[in-house]
Design an enzyme around this catalytic site. Structure first.
Site, short mmCIF file in Angstrom:
data_model
loop_
_atom_site.label_atom_id
_atom_site.label_comp_id
_atom_site.label_asym_id
_atom_site.label_seq_id
_atom_site.Cartn_x
_atom_site.Cartn_y
_atom_site.Cartn_z
N HIS A 141 0.85 -1.20 0.00
CA HIS A 141 0.00 0.00 0.00
C HIS A 141 0.88 1.25 0.00
CE1 HIS A 141 -3.26 -2.73 1.20
NE2 HIS A 141 -4.08 -1.79 0.78
N LYS A 155 -0.54 4.95 4.53
CA LYS A 155 -1.39 4.00 5.27
C LYS A 155 -0.88 3.83 6.69
CE LYS A 155 -3.75 -0.42 4.85
NZ LYS A 155 -5.00 0.18 5.34
#
Ligand SMILES: NC(=O)C1=CN([C@@H]2O[C@H](COP(=O)(O)OP(=O)(O)OC[C@H]3O[C@@H](n4cnc5c(N)ncnc54)[C@H](OP(=O)(O)O)[C@@H]3O)[C@@H](O)[C@H]2O)C=CC1
Ligand SMILES: O=C(O)C1=N[C@H](C(=O)O)C[C@H](O)C1
Length: 240
Positions: free
Chosen positions: A135, A139
């Site tokens: 990600h 995040k």
């Protein structure tokens, strides 16, 4: 449908675009900077609240929505140790609550493929399995909520894996009875989940790659359309 957006970051803004394209109306937008507007009176202007905020904020936000009698669709990850409390409150208040670690239709199909492959692997003990997610660097949680759902799908369906753990270790076979999950953070990656089943002879890889956030946002709006007028606790299984 009149909607309250709780959390107006990357997902809140993406969801707003989908709501507008489907002729819905955003009547309240709550972010960390305008907490004073987050009142029961304001919430009740909405038919449904869509909550995508932060792991440490989600539980309190959900409770406020349910206490105001407003159905809530939540996508925030990494607060699920309090899920049972939310379910009890939802039942007590005869409210409506929808949760998915990932609202994209593609990922929910991928969840099913993952579970079926894990069950198939019960007959083929020569294969070991690992799970990796990638990600964007903003995040806050790791592993992703989606990776946890995938890991649970493997542990529930493949008998030789009794639990998952967060790696990395030196190799997948360090703990043969456990599933190793790894996470990487890179630039602006929206979300990539890869499961590798490996035998001495070959490798089977299944992977879901989100190209952008639109799939998550559409799924969350479909969930909101679904939940209005209902009572109970719902998941993507109820839509699929
Ligand atoms: N289920 C799914 O399909 C998906 C889930 N997610 C999850 O959704 C969550 C949000 O993701 P994303 O939008 O990318 O994150 P962002 O950080 O871009 O947005 C979150 C927003 O919520 C705000 N916020 C923080 N605390 C509160 C609070 N108490 N009340 C209201 N708003 C608050 C943040 O403000 P500030 O920045 O000032 O702190 C920020 O603007 C994450 O947990 C992520 O994992 C993401 C994509 C898909
Ligand atoms: O934070 C994100 O961006 C995402 N979060 C969700 C998760 O933790 O699984 C869903 C998606 O992967 C994007």
């Amino acid at each position: 449908m009149k909607v309250a957006l709780i959390g107006y970051g990357k997902m809140g803004r993406e969801i707003e675009k989908v709501l507008v394209s489907r002729a819905h109306e955003v009547v309240l937008t709550i972010d960390i900077n305008n907490a004073q507007d987050f009142t029961a009176k304001n919430l009740r202007k909405a038919d449904v609240a869509i909550e995508f905020s932060a792991p440490d904020a989600a539980f309190g936000n959900i409770v406020r929505c349910l206490e105001a009698g407003v159905p809530v669709v939540c996508g925030t990850t990494a607060w699920l140790s309090k899920l049972d409390e939310v379910i009890q409150l939802c039942k007590k208040n005869e409210g409506a609550f929808f949760y998915a670690s990932n609202y994209s239709i593609g990922v929910n199909l991928f969840f099913k493929i993952n579970r079926e492959l894990a069950a198939l692997m019960n007959r083929f003990s020569e294969y070991d399995v690992t799970l990796n997610e990638i990600h964007h660097t903003q995040k806050r949680d790791a592993p992703s909520g989606t990776a946890i759902t995938l890991a649970e799908g493997i542990v529930e369906n493949c008998e030789r894996k009794t639990e998952w753990f967060m790696g990395p270790t030196r190799g997948a076979t360090t703990y043969p009875e456990k599933l190793e999950v790894t996470a990487q953070r890179r630039s602006v990656v929206p979300g990539t989940h890869t499961i590798v089943w490996e035998s001495p002879a070959d490798t089977i890889t299944i992977e879901h790659v989100a190209k952008n956030r639109s799939g998550f946002a559409v799924g969350a709006v479909v969930a909101a359309e679904f939940i209005v007028g209902k009572k109970g606790v719902f998941t993507m299984e109820d839509i699929l």
